[in-house]
Write a protein that holds these residues in place. Structure first.
Motif, PDB file in Angstrom:
ATOM      1  N   PHE A 192      32.981 -87.285 -47.369  1.00 57.32           N
ATOM      2  CA  PHE A 192      32.573 -86.360 -48.425  1.00 57.32           C
ATOM      3  C   PHE A 192      33.195 -86.683 -49.788  1.00 57.32           C
ATOM      4  O   PHE A 192      32.761 -86.121 -50.796  1.00 57.32           O
ATOM      5  CB  PHE A 192      32.920 -84.923 -48.038  1.00 57.32           C
ATOM      6  N   GLY A 193      34.188 -87.521 -49.804  1.00 58.61           N
ATOM      7  CA  GLY A 193      34.857 -87.848 -51.059  1.00 58.61           C
ATOM      8  C   GLY A 193      36.119 -87.047 -51.282  1.00 58.61           C
ATOM      9  O   GLY A 193      37.125 -87.569 -51.749  1.00 58.61           O
ATOM     10  N   SER A 194      36.057 -85.745 -50.942  1.00 57.01           N
ATOM     11  CA  SER A 194      37.218 -84.873 -51.120  1.00 57.01           C
ATOM     12  C   SER A 194      36.991 -83.581 -50.346  1.00 57.01           C
ATOM     13  O   SER A 194      35.863 -83.264 -49.944  1.00 57.01           O
ATOM     14  CB  SER A 194      37.427 -84.533 -52.594  1.00 57.01           C
ATOM     15  N   LEU A 195      38.078 -82.833 -50.148  1.00 55.91           N
ATOM     16  CA  LEU A 195      37.960 -81.526 -49.501  1.00 55.91           C
ATOM     17  C   LEU A 195      37.114 -80.588 -50.350  1.00 55.91           C
ATOM     18  O   LEU A 195      36.311 -79.811 -49.827  1.00 55.91           O
ATOM     19  CB  LEU A 195      39.349 -80.922 -49.268  1.00 55.91           C
ATOM     20  N   GLU A 196      37.277 -80.631 -51.648  1.00 56.48           N
ATOM     21  CA  GLU A 196      36.504 -79.754 -52.528  1.00 56.48           C
ATOM     22  C   GLU A 196      35.012 -80.037 -52.418  1.00 56.48           C
ATOM     23  O   GLU A 196      34.198 -79.112 -52.462  1.00 56.48           O
ATOM     24  CB  GLU A 196      36.973 -79.927 -53.978  1.00 56.48           C
ATOM     25  N   GLU A 197      34.644 -81.284 -52.264  1.00 57.47           N
ATOM     26  CA  GLU A 197      33.221 -81.621 -52.112  1.00 57.47           C
ATOM     27  C   GLU A 197      32.701 -81.135 -50.762  1.00 57.47           C
ATOM     28  O   GLU A 197      31.560 -80.662 -50.660  1.00 57.47           O
ATOM     29  CB  GLU A 197      33.016 -83.126 -52.248  1.00 57.47           C
ATOM     30  N   LEU A 198      33.513 -81.231 -49.724  1.00 65.51           N
ATOM     31  CA  LEU A 198      33.116 -80.686 -48.426  1.00 65.51           C
ATOM     32  C   LEU A 198      32.878 -79.187 -48.534  1.00 65.51           C
ATOM     33  O   LEU A 198      31.862 -78.669 -48.046  1.00 65.51           O
ATOM     34  CB  LEU A 198      34.191 -80.954 -47.374  1.00 65.51           C
ATOM     35  N   LYS A 199      33.829 -78.472 -49.149  1.00 62.16           N
ATOM     36  CA  LYS A 199      33.681 -77.026 -49.310  1.00 62.16           C
ATOM     37  C   LYS A 199      32.384 -76.707 -50.051  1.00 62.16           C
ATOM     38  O   LYS A 199      31.639 -75.794 -49.658  1.00 62.16           O
ATOM     39  CB  LYS A 199      34.872 -76.448 -50.082  1.00 62.16           C
ATOM     40  N   LYS A 200      32.113 -77.432 -51.110  1.00 60.45           N
ATOM     41  CA  LYS A 200      30.908 -77.204 -51.909  1.00 60.45           C
ATOM     42  C   LYS A 200      29.655 -77.387 -51.069  1.00 60.45           C
ATOM     43  O   LYS A 200      28.745 -76.543 -51.095  1.00 60.45           O
ATOM     44  CB  LYS A 200      30.900 -78.165 -53.094  1.00 60.45           C
ATOM     45  N   GLN A 201      29.593 -78.462 -50.303  1.00 57.84           N
ATOM     46  CA  GLN A 201      28.413 -78.743 -49.499  1.00 57.84           C
ATOM     47  C   GLN A 201      28.249 -77.744 -48.359  1.00 57.84           C
ATOM     48  O   GLN A 201      27.148 -77.237 -48.114  1.00 57.84           O
ATOM     49  CB  GLN A 201      28.476 -80.163 -48.944  1.00 57.84           C
ATOM     50  N   THR A 216      25.507 -73.242 -45.992  1.00 58.29           N
ATOM     51  CA  THR A 216      25.647 -72.026 -45.179  1.00 58.29           C
ATOM     52  C   THR A 216      25.065 -70.817 -45.891  1.00 58.29           C
ATOM     53  O   THR A 216      24.400 -69.980 -45.277  1.00 58.29           O
ATOM     54  CB  THR A 216      27.132 -71.790 -44.849  1.00 58.29           C
ATOM     55  N   ALA A 217      25.298 -70.699 -47.191  1.00 63.35           N
ATOM     56  CA  ALA A 217      24.768 -69.567 -47.961  1.00 63.35           C
ATOM     57  C   ALA A 217      23.247 -69.555 -47.974  1.00 63.35           C
ATOM     58  O   ALA A 217      22.634 -68.494 -48.125  1.00 63.35           O
ATOM     59  CB  ALA A 217      25.299 -69.621 -49.391  1.00 63.35           C
ATOM     60  N   GLY A 265      27.368 -71.933 -40.211  1.00 64.48           N
ATOM     61  CA  GLY A 265      27.523 -73.202 -40.903  1.00 64.48           C
ATOM     62  C   GLY A 265      28.621 -74.001 -40.221  1.00 64.48           C
ATOM     63  O   GLY A 265      29.648 -73.440 -39.849  1.00 64.48           O
ATOM     64  N   TRP A 266      28.393 -75.294 -40.056  1.00 61.46           N
ATOM     65  CA  TRP A 266      29.320 -76.112 -39.279  1.00 61.46           C
ATOM     66  C   TRP A 266      29.720 -77.397 -40.002  1.00 61.46           C
ATOM     67  O   TRP A 266      28.894 -78.021 -40.679  1.00 61.46           O
ATOM     68  CB  TRP A 266      28.684 -76.536 -37.958  1.00 61.46           C
ATOM     69  N   LEU A 267      30.950 -77.794 -39.799  1.00 64.44           N
ATOM     70  CA  LEU A 267      31.363 -79.163 -40.002  1.00 64.44           C
ATOM     71  C   LEU A 267      31.407 -79.759 -38.606  1.00 64.44           C
ATOM     72  O   LEU A 267      32.203 -79.328 -37.768  1.00 64.44           O
ATOM     73  CB  LEU A 267      32.743 -79.250 -40.665  1.00 64.44           C
ATOM     74  N   GLY A 268      30.519 -80.725 -38.342  1.00 60.57           N
ATOM     75  CA  GLY A 268      30.430 -81.296 -37.009  1.00 60.57           C
ATOM     76  C   GLY A 268      30.673 -82.794 -37.018  1.00 60.57           C
ATOM     77  O   GLY A 268      30.483 -83.468 -38.037  1.00 60.57           O
ATOM     78  N   TYR A 269      31.089 -83.301 -35.874  1.00 60.95           N
ATOM     79  CA  TYR A 269      31.328 -84.736 -35.724  1.00 60.95           C
ATOM     80  C   TYR A 269      30.159 -85.341 -34.972  1.00 60.95           C
ATOM     81  O   TYR A 269      29.840 -84.931 -33.853  1.00 60.95           O
ATOM     82  CB  TYR A 269      32.628 -84.982 -34.965  1.00 60.95           C
ATOM     83  N   VAL A 303      27.568 -81.882 -42.229  1.00 56.54           N
ATOM     84  CA  VAL A 303      27.333 -80.443 -42.376  1.00 56.54           C
ATOM     85  C   VAL A 303      26.029 -80.101 -41.680  1.00 56.54           C
ATOM     86  O   VAL A 303      25.003 -80.739 -41.913  1.00 56.54           O
ATOM     87  CB  VAL A 303      27.273 -80.051 -43.865  1.00 56.54           C
ATOM     88  N   ILE A 304      26.075 -79.085 -40.812  1.00 60.56           N
ATOM     89  CA  ILE A 304      24.909 -78.667 -40.041  1.00 60.56           C
ATOM     90  C   ILE A 304      24.874 -77.144 -40.006  1.00 60.56           C
ATOM     91  O   ILE A 304      25.911 -76.493 -40.162  1.00 60.56           O
ATOM     92  CB  ILE A 304      24.965 -79.171 -38.580  1.00 60.56           C
ATOM     93  N   THR A 305      23.717 -76.559 -39.779  1.00 60.81           N
ATOM     94  CA  THR A 305      23.615 -75.118 -39.566  1.00 60.81           C
ATOM     95  C   THR A 305      22.891 -74.846 -38.258  1.00 60.81           C
ATOM     96  O   THR A 305      22.115 -75.679 -37.774  1.00 60.81           O
ATOM     97  CB  THR A 305      22.847 -74.415 -40.701  1.00 60.81           C
ATOM     98  N   THR A 306      23.167 -73.676 -37.680  1.00 64.27           N
ATOM     99  CA  THR A 306      22.415 -73.201 -36.524  1.00 64.27           C
ATOM    100  C   THR A 306      21.981 -71.768 -36.795  1.00 64.27           C
ATOM    101  O   THR A 306      22.640 -71.041 -37.545  1.00 64.27           O
ATOM    102  CB  THR A 306      23.247 -73.258 -35.224  1.00 64.27           C
ATOM    103  N   SER A 307      20.883 -71.373 -36.196  1.00 70.51           N
ATOM    104  CA  SER A 307      20.337 -70.036 -36.399  1.00 70.51           C
ATOM    105  C   SER A 307      20.914 -69.052 -35.386  1.00 70.51           C
ATOM    106  O   SER A 307      21.305 -69.442 -34.276  1.00 70.51           O
ATOM    107  CB  SER A 307      18.814 -70.063 -36.269  1.00 70.51           C
TER     108      SER A 307
END
Length: 219
Positions: free
Chosen positions: A125-134, A139-140, A148-152, A161-165
């Protein structure tokens, strides 16, 4: 006790693998911290209701669904039981992970230390702040309820970054960090302002727990 695995849920007939022995009855897991320990970021009132009411409802629903499934005699009845098993089983799995996903600031919540997780976040992601942003923006944007997920990704060996319903568990990736975006997770404190909740929750994310998941998934 959490007996449902993500692999089991991914199978169309996953309920057939479940048993109703006394040892397999699902119970509400205890938290590792007090209900008010995440304040001011997540209120004690929200945590109490979220844990004792909402998660408990999924546990009760899962036990009832398993019992009903065990009594089914026809294919139609089994198919009808799948929705309740998936919804309540997913709710139990997701919330059991979510509680471990959080930690008070006094116990390291919100602090990302140097190590494998930080390295992977900066690589992907480049940085933690960029991860948070994405992750926050993705998720919003969920319509209705979900996660909202951070998945491997086991195939690409990268964090994504992934989402599930609804209460669908994350099956395509190994969950590293999960954020509950159901209204019961934030509405009492943040009303309908999802971005405020999403910004605040990072202050109590348990990055140490997330790193353990990543290291295990990377083996």
């Amino acid at each position: 006790m959490l007996k449902l695995t993500r692999a089991a849920l991914s199978r169309p007939r996953f309920a057939s693998t479940l048993t109703l022995s006394a040892a397999a009855i699902h119970t509400l897991p205890k938290l590792d911290y007090a209900y008010d320990a995440l304040e001011p970021h997540i209120s004690g009132e929200i945590m109490t209701l979220h844990h004792t009411k909402h998660h408990q409802t999924y546990v009760n629903g899962l036990n009832a669904a398993e019992e009903a499934y065990a009594k089914t005699e026809t294919a139609k009845e089994r198919i009808q039981s799948q929705a309740a098993l998936k919804f309540n089983g997913g709710g139990h799995i997701n919330h059991s992970l979510f509680w471990k996903n959080l930690a008070p600031t006094s116990e390291g919540g919100g602090k990302l230390q140097d190590g494998p997780l930080k390295q992977a976040i900066e690589r992907d992601f480049g940085s933690l702040e960029e991860l948070k942003k994405q992750l926050n923006s993705t998720t919003a944007a969920i319509q209705g309820s979900g996660w909202g997920w951070l998945g491997y990704n086991q195939t690409t060996k990268k964090l994504e970054v992934i989402t599930t319903s609804n209460q669908d568990p994350l099956l395509s990736h190994t969950p590293i960090i999960g954020i509950d975006i159901w209204e019961h997770a934030f509405y009492l404190q943040y009303k309908n302002v999802k971005p405020d909740y999403l910004n605040a929750i990072w202050s109590v994310v348990n990055f140490n727990e997330a790193e353990k998941r990543l290291v295990e998934a990377s083996k």
